[in-house]
Design a protein around this motif. Structure first.
Motif, PDB file in Angstrom:
ATOM      1  N   PRO A 253     -50.238-107.008 -19.696  1.00 10.92           N
ATOM      2  CA  PRO A 253     -50.218-108.424 -19.323  1.00 10.92           C
ATOM      3  C   PRO A 253     -49.043-109.141 -19.986  1.00 10.92           C
ATOM      4  N   ILE A 254     -48.291-109.907 -19.205  1.00 13.87           N
ATOM      5  CA  ILE A 254     -47.194-110.678 -19.789  1.00 13.87           C
ATOM      6  C   ILE A 254     -47.195-112.083 -19.168  1.00 13.87           C
ATOM      7  N   ILE A 255     -46.561-113.004 -19.864  1.00  7.65           N
ATOM      8  CA  ILE A 255     -46.358-114.356 -19.336  1.00  7.65           C
ATOM      9  C   ILE A 255     -45.011-114.380 -18.635  1.00  7.65           C
ATOM     10  N   MET A 256     -45.020-114.651 -17.339  1.00  6.67           N
ATOM     11  CA  MET A 256     -43.790-114.697 -16.567  1.00  6.67           C
ATOM     12  C   MET A 256     -43.000-115.958 -16.913  1.00  6.67           C
ATOM     13  N   ASP A 257     -41.766-116.019 -16.467  1.00  6.47           N
ATOM     14  CA  ASP A 257     -40.900-117.150 -16.791  1.00  6.47           C
ATOM     15  C   ASP A 257     -41.459-118.476 -16.276  1.00  6.47           C
TER      16      ASP A 257
ATOM     17  N   LYS B  38     -36.835-107.731  -9.254  1.00  4.85           N
ATOM     18  CA  LYS B  38     -37.464-109.047  -9.085  1.00  4.85           C
ATOM     19  C   LYS B  38     -37.861-109.666 -10.422  1.00  4.85           C
ATOM     20  N   LEU B  39     -37.421-109.055 -11.504  1.00  8.28           N
ATOM     21  CA  LEU B  39     -37.787-109.537 -12.833  1.00  8.28           C
ATOM     22  C   LEU B  39     -36.550-110.015 -13.584  1.00  8.28           C
ATOM     23  N   SER B  40     -36.714-111.044 -14.377  1.00  7.45           N
ATOM     24  CA  SER B  40     -35.610-111.514 -15.221  1.00  7.45           C
ATOM     25  C   SER B  40     -35.474-110.597 -16.429  1.00  7.45           C
TER      26      SER B  40
ATOM     27  N   GLU C  59     -49.136-112.226 -15.416  1.00 11.60           N
ATOM     28  CA  GLU C  59     -49.156-111.125 -14.458  1.00 11.60           C
ATOM     29  C   GLU C  59     -49.433-109.828 -15.225  1.00 11.60           C
ATOM     30  N   VAL C  60     -50.223-108.961 -14.618  1.00 14.85           N
ATOM     31  CA  VAL C  60     -50.614-107.716 -15.274  1.00 14.85           C
ATOM     32  C   VAL C  60     -49.987-106.538 -14.539  1.00 14.85           C
TER      33      VAL C  60
END
Length: 435
Positions: free
Chosen positions: A62-66, A133-135, A71-72
């Motif tokens: 699990p992370i906190i998106m920008d 699709k990820l920073s 999102e997991v």
């Protein structure tokens, strides 16, 4: 050196459970494993031991998106074997990563290390995500959380990750830093493929492609062919494909086709590979609209008339449907699993020398081993020394496998599995099974 048969009771064995499709990566590996086990007369117990992963780990990330959303993602690590030493294998980021693929790749790493006589077992890892699709900050969060979840698995004496598909030296730097912060000491040897400033090795980026070319030249020599008089087609123009193409170009070979995700590029008079590399770098690492060749499909590239074909893209590119159309004299597998098991017999019948992935692309893990050794001793080698030692180990591995193929009158792929499995099985027999 030919393998010595293990003293097990010869038997007919079957893997329990339903038989998987031979088109899957794991089953392709298992088909080849079964053949080698039969040659070595392994009993069913040893067969089961060597075909079963030691550990299979699935973790949630699990992370906190920008944008503030949570999102997991799902992450994997499979340790297939650690009989020869700590397990070793890359981490890939891709939207289609799954446990079956990671299991197959971990198995391949076991045999790959054994073939080149590197004292590592096999492992592989992955995170199901689309890095495009990820920073950068999101990739860092995923990497650090994945590493934190693997703190009990990773370790310089336990399991050593490395870059793979869609991962790079920056991601390895984050892995090393996360592990080091939790260990409260800088531990450079926990990961390979790092930036040189953090303990990476000279020659690591080019190692896989250089190894492909070393064994290709050895294969050409066995066929009485000179590199400056052959034509070459290379599928894939990433790190492995571009380095392989460029080194063959420097040997005087005519590179008639290259490709990437935008398609294949063909020139019967030969492609200027340094120019193609420059063009790709200036165009977001893509060959799209490359002016030095005409556009063809990736499938058409595979079926071109050429002396050497280097599939350096993804798995299962040569399969039952197109194997009969392959016209190369040598296939040197830069990618993992580019030929399915059900295509092997077709290629053998056509008399094509296939230098298998567990031998051909083992240059990367060989120089990863060099990096690990350098980190452990705190003394680093020149690129010339790295390349010289890599070439020697790859050529010795080719000669060993070729000798087994002649002794048993089997293909190089079959011989590579026989050589590798015999090494691991013999080591296991001598160590015994702890109970």
């Amino acid at each position: 050196m030919a393998p010595q048969k293990n003293h097990y009771n010869a038997s007919i064995y079957k893997e329990p459970g339903p038989k998987l499709s031979t088109e899957t990566p794991f089953e392709s590996m298992m088909e080849r494993f079964r053949f080698a086990a039969d040659v070595l007369e392994l009993d069913e117990g040893m067969f089961q031991y060597l075909s079963s992963p030691v550990k299979q780990i699935i973790v949630s990330i699990p992370i906190i998106m920008d944008d503030g959303r949570i999102e997991v993602f799902e992450g994997y690590r499979v340790i297939h074997d650690n009989v020869l030493g700590p397990s070793k294998g890359g981490i890939r980021y891709a939207p289609d990563v799954n446990l079956d693929e990671v299991k197959a790749l971990a198995s391949w790493m076991t045999w790959k290390c054994a073939v080149v006589n590197v004292p590592f077992g096999g492992a592989k890892g992955g995170v199901r995500c689309d890095p495009n699709k990820l920073s950068k900050t999101e990739l860092e969060r995923i990497t650090r959380r994945y590493t934190a979840n693997m703190l009990d698995i990773f370790g310089p004496d336990k399991d050593i990750p490395a870059p793979d598909m869609n991962t790079n030296e920056q991601i390895m730097a984050w892995v090393m830093d996360t592990y080091s912060m939790n260990a409260q000491r800088t531990e450079t040897a926990v990961v390979t493929g790092k930036p040189i400033i953090l303990g990476g090795s000279q020659g690591r980026k080019e190692a896989t492609g250089r190894g492909v070319v070393t064994v290709t030249l050895a294969g050409l020599n066995k066929l009485g062919m000179m590199p400056n008089n052959v034509t070459v087609a290379v599928q894939g123009f990433g790190n492995v494909g571009s380095v392989s193409a460029n080194l063959m170009y420097e040997q005087g070979a005519k590179i008639i086709a290259i490709s990437d995700v935008t398609g294949g590029y063909y020139n019967e008079n030969g492609i200027d590979i340094p120019e193609a590399i420059r063009y790709s770098k200036e165009n977001n690492n893509l060959l799209k609209d490359f002016p030095g060749a005409e556009l063809i499909s990736n499938n058409e590239l595979l079926e071109l008339e050429c002396d050497v074909l280097i599939p350096a893209a993804k798995e299962d590119q040569i399969n039952r449907s197109n194997a009969g159309n392959i016209q190369a004299k040598i296939i040197s597998e830069g990618a993992n699993g580019p030929v399915t098991a059900n295509a092997d017999a077709v290629l053998e019948e056509k008399g094509i020398m296939v230098i298998p992935d567990i031998l051909a692309n083992a240059g990367g893990v060989t120089v990863s081993y060099f990096e690990w050794v350098q980190d452990r001793q705190g003394y680093f080698w020149t690129e010339e020394r790295v390349n010289r030692r890599l070439n020697r180990m790859m050529r010795n591995a080719f000669d060993n496998v070729y000798g087994v193929s002649e002794e048993f009158r089997i293909t190089l792929r079959q011989a590579a599995y026989v050589y590798a499995i015999d090494k691991v099985a013999t080591t296991l027999e001598m160590r015994g099974i702890y109970a």
